[in-house]
Scaffold this motif. Structure first.
Motif, PDB file in Angstrom:
ATOM      1  N   ARG A 138       0.830  -1.201   0.000  1.00 19.81           N
ATOM      2  CA  ARG A 138       0.000   0.000   0.000  1.00 19.81           C
ATOM      3  C   ARG A 138       0.871   1.261   0.000  1.00 19.81           C
ATOM      4  O   ARG A 138       0.520   2.270  -0.619  1.00 19.81           O
ATOM      5  N   PHE A 139       1.996   1.201   0.679  1.00 16.18           N
ATOM      6  CA  PHE A 139       2.928   2.340   0.652  1.00 16.18           C
ATOM      7  C   PHE A 139       3.434   2.572  -0.769  1.00 16.18           C
ATOM      8  O   PHE A 139       3.536   3.716  -1.223  1.00 16.18           O
ATOM      9  N   GLU A 140       3.742   1.496  -1.476  1.00 15.58           N
ATOM     10  CA  GLU A 140       4.231   1.629  -2.840  1.00 15.58           C
ATOM     11  C   GLU A 140       3.166   2.254  -3.745  1.00 15.58           C
ATOM     12  O   GLU A 140       3.474   3.078  -4.612  1.00 15.58           O
ATOM     13  N   TRP A 141       1.913   1.875  -3.545  1.00 14.98           N
ATOM     14  CA  TRP A 141       0.825   2.462  -4.317  1.00 14.98           C
ATOM     15  C   TRP A 141       0.744   3.960  -4.041  1.00 14.98           C
ATOM     16  O   TRP A 141       0.546   4.761  -4.961  1.00 14.98           O
ATOM     17  N   ALA A 142       0.921   4.342  -2.785  1.00 15.38           N
ATOM     18  CA  ALA A 142       0.887   5.760  -2.414  1.00 15.38           C
ATOM     19  C   ALA A 142       2.041   6.525  -3.059  1.00 15.38           C
ATOM     20  O   ALA A 142       1.868   7.657  -3.505  1.00 15.38           O
ATOM     21  N   VAL A 143       3.212   5.928  -3.103  1.00 15.93           N
ATOM     22  CA  VAL A 143       4.366   6.560  -3.748  1.00 15.93           C
ATOM     23  C   VAL A 143       4.061   6.815  -5.221  1.00 15.93           C
ATOM     24  O   VAL A 143       4.323   7.906  -5.757  1.00 15.93           O
ATOM     25  N   GLU A 144       3.494   5.827  -5.880  1.00 12.72           N
ATOM     26  CA  GLU A 144       3.167   5.966  -7.303  1.00 12.72           C
ATOM     27  C   GLU A 144       2.187   7.110  -7.534  1.00 12.72           C
ATOM     28  O   GLU A 144       2.399   7.963  -8.413  1.00 12.72           O
ATOM     29  N   LYS A 145       1.110   7.141  -6.762  1.00 15.80           N
ATOM     30  CA  LYS A 145       0.072   8.155  -6.981  1.00 15.80           C
ATOM     31  C   LYS A 145       0.530   9.547  -6.535  1.00 15.80           C
ATOM     32  O   LYS A 145       0.190  10.556  -7.181  1.00 15.80           O
ATOM     33  N   ALA A 146       1.283   9.621  -5.462  1.00 21.11           N
ATOM     34  CA  ALA A 146       1.803  10.921  -5.019  1.00 21.11           C
ATOM     35  C   ALA A 146       2.741  11.504  -6.070  1.00 21.11           C
ATOM     36  O   ALA A 146       2.768  12.714  -6.299  1.00 21.11           O
ATOM     37  N   THR A 147       3.500  10.647  -6.728  1.00 20.73           N
ATOM     38  CA  THR A 147       4.379  11.093  -7.806  1.00 20.73           C
ATOM     39  C   THR A 147       3.560  11.660  -8.957  1.00 20.73           C
ATOM     40  O   THR A 147       3.854  12.734  -9.483  1.00 20.73           O
ATOM     41  N   GLU A 148       2.513  10.958  -9.349  1.00 22.89           N
ATOM     42  CA  GLU A 148       1.652  11.433 -10.430  1.00 22.89           C
ATOM     43  C   GLU A 148       1.038  12.785 -10.092  1.00 22.89           C
ATOM     44  O   GLU A 148       0.811  13.615 -10.982  1.00 22.89           O
ATOM     45  N   LEU A 149       0.765  13.022  -8.820  1.00 25.23           N
ATOM     46  CA  LEU A 149       0.121  14.258  -8.381  1.00 25.23           C
ATOM     47  C   LEU A 149       1.113  15.383  -8.087  1.00 25.23           C
ATOM     48  O   LEU A 149       0.720  16.436  -7.592  1.00 25.23           O
ATOM     49  N   GLU A 200      -3.397   5.477   1.974  1.00 27.18           N
ATOM     50  CA  GLU A 200      -3.054   5.716   0.571  1.00 27.18           C
ATOM     51  C   GLU A 200      -4.172   6.478  -0.150  1.00 27.18           C
ATOM     52  O   GLU A 200      -3.911   7.259  -1.075  1.00 27.18           O
ATOM     53  N   THR A 201      -5.423   6.277   0.262  1.00 24.83           N
ATOM     54  CA  THR A 201      -6.527   7.044  -0.306  1.00 24.83           C
ATOM     55  C   THR A 201      -6.439   8.497   0.134  1.00 24.83           C
ATOM     56  O   THR A 201      -6.673   9.423  -0.660  1.00 24.83           O
ATOM     57  N   ALA A 202      -6.087   8.715   1.395  1.00 26.58           N
ATOM     58  CA  ALA A 202      -5.942  10.075   1.916  1.00 26.58           C
ATOM     59  C   ALA A 202      -4.841  10.826   1.182  1.00 26.58           C
ATOM     60  O   ALA A 202      -4.942  12.039   0.965  1.00 26.58           O
ATOM     61  N   VAL A 203      -3.780  10.132   0.790  1.00 21.28           N
ATOM     62  CA  VAL A 203      -2.697  10.765   0.018  1.00 21.28           C
ATOM     63  C   VAL A 203      -3.254  11.367  -1.262  1.00 21.28           C
ATOM     64  O   VAL A 203      -3.018  12.540  -1.583  1.00 21.28           O
ATOM     65  N   CYS A 204      -4.005  10.568  -2.011  1.00 19.90           N
ATOM     66  CA  CYS A 204      -4.559  11.042  -3.278  1.00 19.90           C
ATOM     67  C   CYS A 204      -5.539  12.191  -3.058  1.00 19.90           C
ATOM     68  O   CYS A 204      -5.492  13.205  -3.767  1.00 19.90           O
ATOM     69  N   ALA A 205      -6.429  12.031  -2.085  1.00 19.56           N
ATOM     70  CA  ALA A 205      -7.442  13.053  -1.838  1.00 19.56           C
ATOM     71  C   ALA A 205      -6.792  14.368  -1.413  1.00 19.56           C
ATOM     72  O   ALA A 205      -7.150  15.443  -1.908  1.00 19.56           O
ATOM     73  N   ALA A 206      -5.844  14.297  -0.496  1.00 16.84           N
ATOM     74  CA  ALA A 206      -5.211  15.510   0.021  1.00 16.84           C
ATOM     75  C   ALA A 206      -4.431  16.234  -1.070  1.00 16.84           C
ATOM     76  O   ALA A 206      -4.538  17.457  -1.221  1.00 16.84           O
ATOM     77  N   LEU A 207      -3.659  15.502  -1.846  1.00 16.67           N
ATOM     78  CA  LEU A 207      -2.849  16.145  -2.878  1.00 16.67           C
ATOM     79  C   LEU A 207      -3.718  16.736  -3.987  1.00 16.67           C
ATOM     80  O   LEU A 207      -3.410  17.801  -4.530  1.00 16.67           O
ATOM     81  N   ALA A 208      -4.814  16.060  -4.313  1.00 17.30           N
ATOM     82  CA  ALA A 208      -5.722  16.603  -5.323  1.00 17.30           C
ATOM     83  C   ALA A 208      -6.325  17.924  -4.848  1.00 17.30           C
ATOM     84  O   ALA A 208      -6.426  18.888  -5.616  1.00 17.30           O
ATOM     85  N   VAL A 209      -6.715  17.979  -3.576  1.00 14.74           N
ATOM     86  CA  VAL A 209      -7.267  19.210  -3.016  1.00 14.74           C
ATOM     87  C   VAL A 209      -6.227  20.324  -3.042  1.00 14.74           C
ATOM     88  O   VAL A 209      -6.500  21.464  -3.459  1.00 14.74           O
ATOM     89  N   VAL A 210      -5.020  20.006  -2.612  1.00 13.66           N
ATOM     90  CA  VAL A 210      -3.961  21.020  -2.538  1.00 13.66           C
ATOM     91  C   VAL A 210      -3.593  21.550  -3.915  1.00 13.66           C
ATOM     92  O   VAL A 210      -3.373  22.751  -4.099  1.00 13.66           O
TER      93      VAL A 210
END
Length: 209
Positions: free
Chosen positions: A47-58, A182-192
């Motif tokens: 799940r951490f790896e998934w978060a790294v991937e999506k945070a990079t995209e964002l 990992e969901t919070a990572v995507c949501a937070a970065l999208a908002v920011v």
């Protein structure tokens, strides 16, 4: 010296001493994003790896694994061996999303060290009632940076919340739903990123017809 431009090209010649490319087109990378550091509490590695991937995209600039009170035992030691793998994931994700540079993947740290961050805006995400929504937690100005703390399974303990507040961090919420880290990572970065885009739009000089 870094050049903030990139091109799509095909390989014309590939030899041991020379690689020659044919430029097809310049890749549009969009406006520069604000420097965002993600302090992500250690969670299960897939799940951490998934978060790294999506945070990079964002567009996050730096990802720092953090040991929180409720991080599972053994994850910190394991994370020390995973840094190169996470760097590779970030690099591949950067290429897919046409980022010019991959984010920095820092070595894992203990939570008190993360609190020393000197970003302009510093928030920890919290699901407790009464916490201000992230979208209204702060306003971007030119040259601002931001840092976010996202907790592990089970969330933060009260002692951690007190430490955050004492260090000058502010609590922010993504709403009433309890999200996986990992969901919070995507949501937070999208908002920011939307907050940043709006701030840039508002800062643009008005045109006169």
């Amino acid at each position: 010296m870094f050049v903030d431009r990139a091109w799509l090209a095909s390989v014309e010649t590939a030899r041991k001493d020379l690689v020659r490319f044919i430029v097809i087109e310049e890749i549009a990378s969009g406006p520069p994003l604000p420097p965002i550091t993600l302090y992500l509490a250690l969670i299960k590695f897939e799940r951490f790896e998934w978060a790294v991937e999506k945070a990079t995209e964002l567009g996050v600039m730096r990802i720092v694994p953090v040991e929180a009170n409720r991080s599972e035992h053994g994850l910190f030691a394991g994370a020390l061996k995973r840094q190169e793998r996470w760097k590779r994931i970030a690099r591949e994700s950067s290429e897919q999303s046409r980022r010019l540079r991959a984010p920095e993947i820092a070595e894992p740290i203990r939570l008190p060290e993360a609190l020393q961050d000197a970003s302009t805006h510093r928030c920890w995400l919290d699901e407790q009632a009464g916490v201000k929504p992230l979208v209204s937690a702060f306003e971007f100005q030119a040259g601002d940076s931001a840092a976010f703390l996202i907790g592990p399974e089970g969330g933060w303990i009260d002692a951690e919340r007190q430490a955050f507040a004492a260090a000058g961090w502010i609590a922010a919420s993504l709403g009433p739903s309890v999200l996986r880290a990992e969901t919070a990572v995507c949501a937070a970065l999208a908002v920011v990123l939307q907050m940043w885009i709006i701030s840039q739009s508002n800062a643009s000089p008005a045109t006169i017809d």
